[in-house]
Design a protein around this motif. Sequence first.
Motif, PDB file in Angstrom:
ATOM      1  N   ASP A  53       1.185  -1.094  -0.126  1.00  0.00           N
ATOM      2  CA  ASP A  53      -0.102  -0.224  -0.222  1.00  0.00           C
ATOM      3  C   ASP A  53       0.682   1.176   0.483  1.00  0.00           C
ATOM      4  O   ASP A  53       0.676   2.125  -0.865  1.00  0.00           O
ATOM      5  CB  ASP A  53      -0.975  -0.586   1.150  1.00  0.00           C
ATOM      6  CG  ASP A  53      -2.338  -0.963   1.123  1.00  0.00           C
ATOM      7  OD1 ASP A  53      -2.183  -1.367   0.004  1.00  0.00           O
ATOM      8  OD2 ASP A  53      -2.559  -1.885   2.271  1.00  0.00           O
ATOM      9  N   ASN A  95       2.773   1.552  -3.339  1.00  0.00           N
ATOM     10  CA  ASN A  95       2.266   1.469  -4.975  1.00  0.00           C
ATOM     11  C   ASN A  95       2.639  -0.124  -5.801  1.00  0.00           C
ATOM     12  O   ASN A  95       2.453   0.655  -6.250  1.00  0.00           O
ATOM     13  CB  ASN A  95       2.029   2.544  -5.537  1.00  0.00           C
ATOM     14  CG  ASN A  95       1.154   3.069  -6.449  1.00  0.00           C
ATOM     15  OD1 ASN A  95       0.204   2.157  -6.329  1.00  0.00           O
ATOM     16  ND2 ASN A  95       1.178   3.798  -7.819  1.00  0.00           N
ATOM     17  N   TRP A 137       1.052  -2.208  -5.628  1.00  0.00           N
ATOM     18  CA  TRP A 137      -0.287  -3.725  -6.085  1.00  0.00           C
ATOM     19  C   TRP A 137      -0.445  -3.271  -8.142  1.00  0.00           C
ATOM     20  O   TRP A 137      -0.217  -3.838  -8.476  1.00  0.00           O
ATOM     21  CB  TRP A 137      -1.643  -2.866  -5.540  1.00  0.00           C
ATOM     22  CG  TRP A 137      -1.665  -2.356  -4.681  1.00  0.00           C
ATOM     23  CD1 TRP A 137      -1.588  -2.246  -3.694  1.00  0.00           C
ATOM     24  CD2 TRP A 137      -1.231  -4.200  -3.664  1.00  0.00           C
ATOM     25  NE1 TRP A 137      -1.545  -2.248  -2.250  1.00  0.00           N
ATOM     26  CE2 TRP A 137      -1.633  -3.451  -2.634  1.00  0.00           C
ATOM     27  CE3 TRP A 137      -1.469  -5.261  -4.020  1.00  0.00           C
ATOM     28  CZ2 TRP A 137      -1.953  -4.383  -1.234  1.00  0.00           C
ATOM     29  CZ3 TRP A 137      -1.666  -6.204  -2.956  1.00  0.00           C
ATOM     30  CH2 TRP A 137      -1.671  -5.697  -1.479  1.00  0.00           C
ATOM     31  N   ASP A 139     -12.145  -4.484   1.163  1.00  0.00           N
ATOM     32  CA  ASP A 139     -12.399  -3.459   0.172  1.00  0.00           C
ATOM     33  C   ASP A 139     -13.343  -3.412  -0.913  1.00  0.00           C
ATOM     34  O   ASP A 139     -13.194  -3.136  -2.173  1.00  0.00           O
ATOM     35  CB  ASP A 139     -10.735  -2.933  -0.525  1.00  0.00           C
ATOM     36  CG  ASP A 139      -9.941  -2.046   0.638  1.00  0.00           C
ATOM     37  OD1 ASP A 139     -10.140  -2.056   1.191  1.00  0.00           O
ATOM     38  OD2 ASP A 139      -8.446  -2.762   0.114  1.00  0.00           O
ATOM     39  N   MET A 154     -15.765  -0.500  -3.322  1.00  0.00           N
ATOM     40  CA  MET A 154     -14.920   0.537  -3.394  1.00  0.00           C
ATOM     41  C   MET A 154     -16.345   1.258  -4.516  1.00  0.00           C
ATOM     42  O   MET A 154     -15.997  -0.250  -5.055  1.00  0.00           O
ATOM     43  CB  MET A 154     -13.658   0.681  -3.697  1.00  0.00           C
ATOM     44  CG  MET A 154     -12.787   0.481  -2.100  1.00  0.00           C
ATOM     45  SD  MET A 154     -10.798  -0.078  -2.303  1.00  0.00           S
ATOM     46  CE  MET A 154     -10.724   2.160  -3.613  1.00  0.00           C
ATOM     47  N   THR A 191     -12.666  -0.704  -9.284  1.00  0.00           N
ATOM     48  CA  THR A 191     -11.605  -1.523  -9.306  1.00  0.00           C
ATOM     49  C   THR A 191     -10.005  -0.955  -9.347  1.00  0.00           C
ATOM     50  O   THR A 191     -10.360   0.310  -9.635  1.00  0.00           O
ATOM     51  CB  THR A 191     -12.251  -2.753 -10.571  1.00  0.00           C
ATOM     52  OG1 THR A 191     -13.477  -3.243  -9.862  1.00  0.00           O
ATOM     53  CG2 THR A 191     -10.769  -3.690 -10.779  1.00  0.00           C
ATOM     54  N   THR A 192      -9.799  -1.440  -8.895  1.00  0.00           N
ATOM     55  CA  THR A 192      -8.115  -0.396  -8.105  1.00  0.00           C
ATOM     56  C   THR A 192      -7.141  -0.909  -8.620  1.00  0.00           C
ATOM     57  O   THR A 192      -7.461  -3.264  -8.936  1.00  0.00           O
ATOM     58  CB  THR A 192      -7.568  -0.050  -7.104  1.00  0.00           C
ATOM     59  OG1 THR A 192      -7.931  -0.783  -6.263  1.00  0.00           O
ATOM     60  CG2 THR A 192      -9.331   1.212  -6.552  1.00  0.00           C
ATOM     61  N   PRO A 193      -5.849  -1.378  -8.973  1.00  0.00           N
ATOM     62  CA  PRO A 193      -5.169  -2.253  -8.551  1.00  0.00           C
ATOM     63  C   PRO A 193      -5.237  -2.866  -7.899  1.00  0.00           C
ATOM     64  O   PRO A 193      -4.109  -4.503  -7.781  1.00  0.00           O
ATOM     65  CB  PRO A 193      -4.136  -1.365  -9.290  1.00  0.00           C
ATOM     66  CG  PRO A 193      -4.308  -0.159  -9.418  1.00  0.00           C
ATOM     67  CD  PRO A 193      -5.729   0.294  -9.880  1.00  0.00           C
ATOM     68  N   HIS A 214      -7.523  -4.611  -5.804  1.00  0.00           N
ATOM     69  CA  HIS A 214      -8.100  -5.548  -6.248  1.00  0.00           C
ATOM     70  C   HIS A 214      -7.980  -6.527  -7.437  1.00  0.00           C
ATOM     71  O   HIS A 214      -7.868  -7.649  -7.368  1.00  0.00           O
ATOM     72  CB  HIS A 214      -9.507  -5.060  -6.542  1.00  0.00           C
ATOM     73  CG  HIS A 214     -10.323  -4.410  -5.581  1.00  0.00           C
ATOM     74  ND1 HIS A 214     -10.149  -3.000  -5.691  1.00  0.00           N
ATOM     75  CD2 HIS A 214     -10.960  -4.488  -4.835  1.00  0.00           C
ATOM     76  CE1 HIS A 214     -11.027  -2.198  -4.937  1.00  0.00           C
ATOM     77  NE2 HIS A 214     -11.575  -3.285  -4.009  1.00  0.00           N
ATOM     78  N   SER A 215      -7.716  -6.253  -8.516  1.00  0.00           N
ATOM     79  CA  SER A 215      -6.530  -7.220  -9.244  1.00  0.00           C
ATOM     80  C   SER A 215      -5.322  -7.563  -9.051  1.00  0.00           C
ATOM     81  O   SER A 215      -6.067  -8.885  -9.138  1.00  0.00           O
ATOM     82  CB  SER A 215      -6.303  -6.314 -10.568  1.00  0.00           C
ATOM     83  OG  SER A 215      -7.766  -5.060 -11.179  1.00  0.00           O
ATOM     84  N   ASP A 246     -17.982  -4.375 -14.176  1.00  0.00           N
ATOM     85  CA  ASP A 246     -16.556  -4.781 -13.095  1.00  0.00           C
ATOM     86  C   ASP A 246     -16.074  -5.450 -13.508  1.00  0.00           C
ATOM     87  O   ASP A 246     -15.912  -6.466 -13.815  1.00  0.00           O
ATOM     88  CB  ASP A 246     -17.367  -4.403 -11.591  1.00  0.00           C
ATOM     89  CG  ASP A 246     -15.762  -3.839 -11.093  1.00  0.00           C
ATOM     90  OD1 ASP A 246     -14.735  -3.915 -11.352  1.00  0.00           O
ATOM     91  OD2 ASP A 246     -16.195  -4.366  -9.414  1.00  0.00           O
TER      92      ASP A 246
END
Length: 1011
Positions: free
Chosen positions: A303, A306, A308, A344, A347, A350-352, A354-355, A397
């Motif tokens: 986190d 960065n 992810w 999460d 949210m 979808t963010t990096p 999640h992926s 999504d």
Amino acid sequence: MHLPFTPNHIQLITACYPPSAALLTSGPEYRPNSQELSRLTYYGANRPGKLNKLGGELEKRIKAECRKARAGNARARASLLISLSILKALATECRRDIALLTPPLLAAVEHTLGNFSVDLEVSAKVASLFRAWTTFTDGRLIGVDQNVTKDYLSILERFARMSTTVSITDDAEFRNRTRLVGLAALTGAVTSEALYASTTFRHQVSIIVPALLLNLQEVEISVLENESVTLKQKPSSPYLDEFRTRPAVERRAASIHLHVDGDKGPAMTDVSNSCLRALSSLFDHSNGAQVPYVVQAALNSLDEGNGWVKIEYCRWFAGKATEWTQYQYRYAVPTRLVERLQEDQDMPMTTPLHSALAAMVTTVFTSPTPLVNLSTSDIISNLITIVLRRAAIDPEDTLIFDLTECIASLGTHVYYADQIHDLAGELISRLVTVECNGIPARERERFANDRSRNQALRSLLAGLVGLIRAPGRNEANKEHSHNVSHSPRPGLDGSNANSGPSSPGGASSLVDTPVRISVEHADAPPRVAKRAKVQPETWQDTLNLLCAESYAVRSECARALIFYLESEISKRGEYTDDDGVRRLRPLTAGPVQHAGNMIAMLYGDDSTRFLHAVHVYLYALATAPSLGASSSSSSPSRSANGEDQDGTADGRDSPSRSHGRPSLSIPIRSRKQSMAQQLLEHIPSRLSSSALPSATASDYRNITSVLTTMHEHLPVRELLAGVPFLMALDSVASVGEAPEAEILARALIIKEVVARVWLTLGKIWDSSDIIALAEGALSSIPGGSHLPPAQPYQLGVLTAPEQPVQIKPVPENVANWSGIDCEAALAALTSNKNVLEATAMDSDALYARLASPWNVETALKNSVEPQSNYDALRGDGISPRLKLAPALMHIENMSLQSLTRSTRGVGVTDLRDALEGRSSMSNPALVNKAPSLSTLDHSSSPGDAPFHRLTQTRSRPEKPKLTGSPSEVRDMLNKLRIGRPGGTNSLLKASFPTMQRQETRSSTLIPPYKS
């Protein structure tokens, strides 16, 4: 020279230093006088009470020397290095009582690092001292003593910053040296009881883990893989790997030395190697309660940095973390990843993160590393919840696609026989709930609930297929290759594997049109496990989706059904030869097993009931004027692709539209039956313009694929259950004179479906007559085939929804085409040798059975297992022990009493029941049934004389009575040996004169087996 009255411990310490003039020349080792140092350590080891004074004196000297050295005093710096060496020697030799030396030692280390963090030589000496302490300490003071804990955590933070330092002078060699010193000290902490036996474990790993991961992120994945292999093959020190199992007196502290000037400096691979060793040791020594803290520290590090966006690095870390963790604690890694993903789930986008988390979970489950103690039920429940939540937020999504892969990957590790069955049952249960109730969405998302519901259904269906397919992917690939190479019927990719000559008139291009659902099998790691199959009764709950409103859901359900029919459903007694022809092979099983298989196929079993259910929904799909749960409601009519007739897609612009779903208070099973009944109520017996089927051309292609698969994989069962269905489907497509163009178009495509299925039947049963009839009909279709080709599809992977192909307008001469002659095909089928041998029936009996009228009511009834009327309390129905196949029984005495004989003793309670008329109620097999003869109380003797014949005894009354019958009371008294003729006790013999007179008047009956 010592001053008068100088304490002995100070004199011993002072004697260890070289003369003041020799301090500058004592480098580069900066060692104390060896003989005086031995005296000092001997003094400390034999007088533990003096250790606190010795440590306090050294701490005071080190702080004073740090202050002078910072001012530029070279001799003070040299004296500082010697003081650190003395303190290390004292800690090593007095290891038994190192707790007494811990407070001054950690205070001196923390003060020195705070003043000389840039001086690499001093830092190396401090790191060597700190690692010696971590080797011998038991860690009990950490978390208990406030000052010690504060100094220790401060030391970890300083070494962590040192291990991630960036060189100011852009000197890579100096940077790597500095990092190696810090990593060496952190490695000492990782391999110390100060970490694992302390209450500050969570705080410590939050400092150590980010320092290790930041170094690894700067290295390519290929380098990390190579270093991991080297680490596994050649550990740095087996002794250090076992240090926690050794007593403190046998441990050895590692020395930290700087790189020799002039040699080639350390590279980044050396730094990464040190990080890998420390990180692997951390996971290896952590228990089940500590592993989640380590994983959480790693996630926090990603986190902050960065990390992810580096998905490949995240996948590598998840796989290695699982591999390095102890066997019994590995479950903690994927469990914490799923929990982090669940935190999460709300949210908006979808963010990096999640992926990456989804990719990490998939990597862990698909890796060859075994996982035990993993709660697969909780994992799949959490994943399904996240899928539904993301679908409610945004049906498009991208995380839904990744979560589908996560669900499918959970089936890779099978550790008990019913695991896949249980997980599939959980998925199907949630499918049913979503189908009936929809997705509980927020108020702002209520307009998109239909699209969300359809996407969630598609995701769960794809995950269900991937979950079941995961344990045996290699077997599925081999079987798929075998079928494509040797089967003469159309392959899964739509092409015809038979390259033989085709019928004239261009039949080859028409008959071999790729209308079947195409499947691409992805490569998978070799993992095959023995497991229980998913039962047809469980999968049958998904068949409602064949008639869903949305074509995307219907198509996904058809693909899943084809997979289930090909690889999962029980095929007891079903087999085909290599050429795809179904022939009788009675020698493949024993006579009893062969007879059982024949009984199962002829009279029905769970697979047969499943086929009946499939026929019901396929018939509804092919003929129903409206599909979906709202087919019988007052909601606006919808087209087959899920759009309202007014043009609004999925009802997003009409919030007041009713979905027509039943009340939530009704049980799900009852709701599903109600939905099926509502769907079947609107099915017409003939095609008409007022009730035009709403199925698309793609739906009819899917129907063809499903029927063809059922005939290929369950030939005998589908022969008996499916041929009457084909006849009924063909009769529906019969239209009268001058029909409308739309009716003609649907009648033509239904007849093409029937002809293609007959062609499959001809190839399976090796009937040239049926093949000729089917190929002749297909080659003469006006305008060519009306079934669209199928798109390639990968099993267990959620893809973009396929758009349905609508039915083409009919050509002018379509009225002259009548399809295949089903009566002629049926006659050819019932006279086929292979069919007659497989069914063990003659031609007339088989024709009568296959030509019997088919209707949805009977098929729906046959799709449910008949319920027994037996009541254990009332005794209704036949006893379970009497449900035996007569064909497999060779018992001459079939009396009910001989089959239901009890071995318990007879007592006063039985006599009371007989007097009150309750004796027959205690035996379920003897209630409300026809009377039978009993041989329990009669002795048999040779010969056929009339006096040797049995006297008729009714085992139960013909009608229920409120009082006991004389025969029951008499039998009970005989068992109790009361009033029995010739018995010693006949006190009650005269108490029943009426009964005795009835016995003398009873006539003698000839048993059934006497002539």
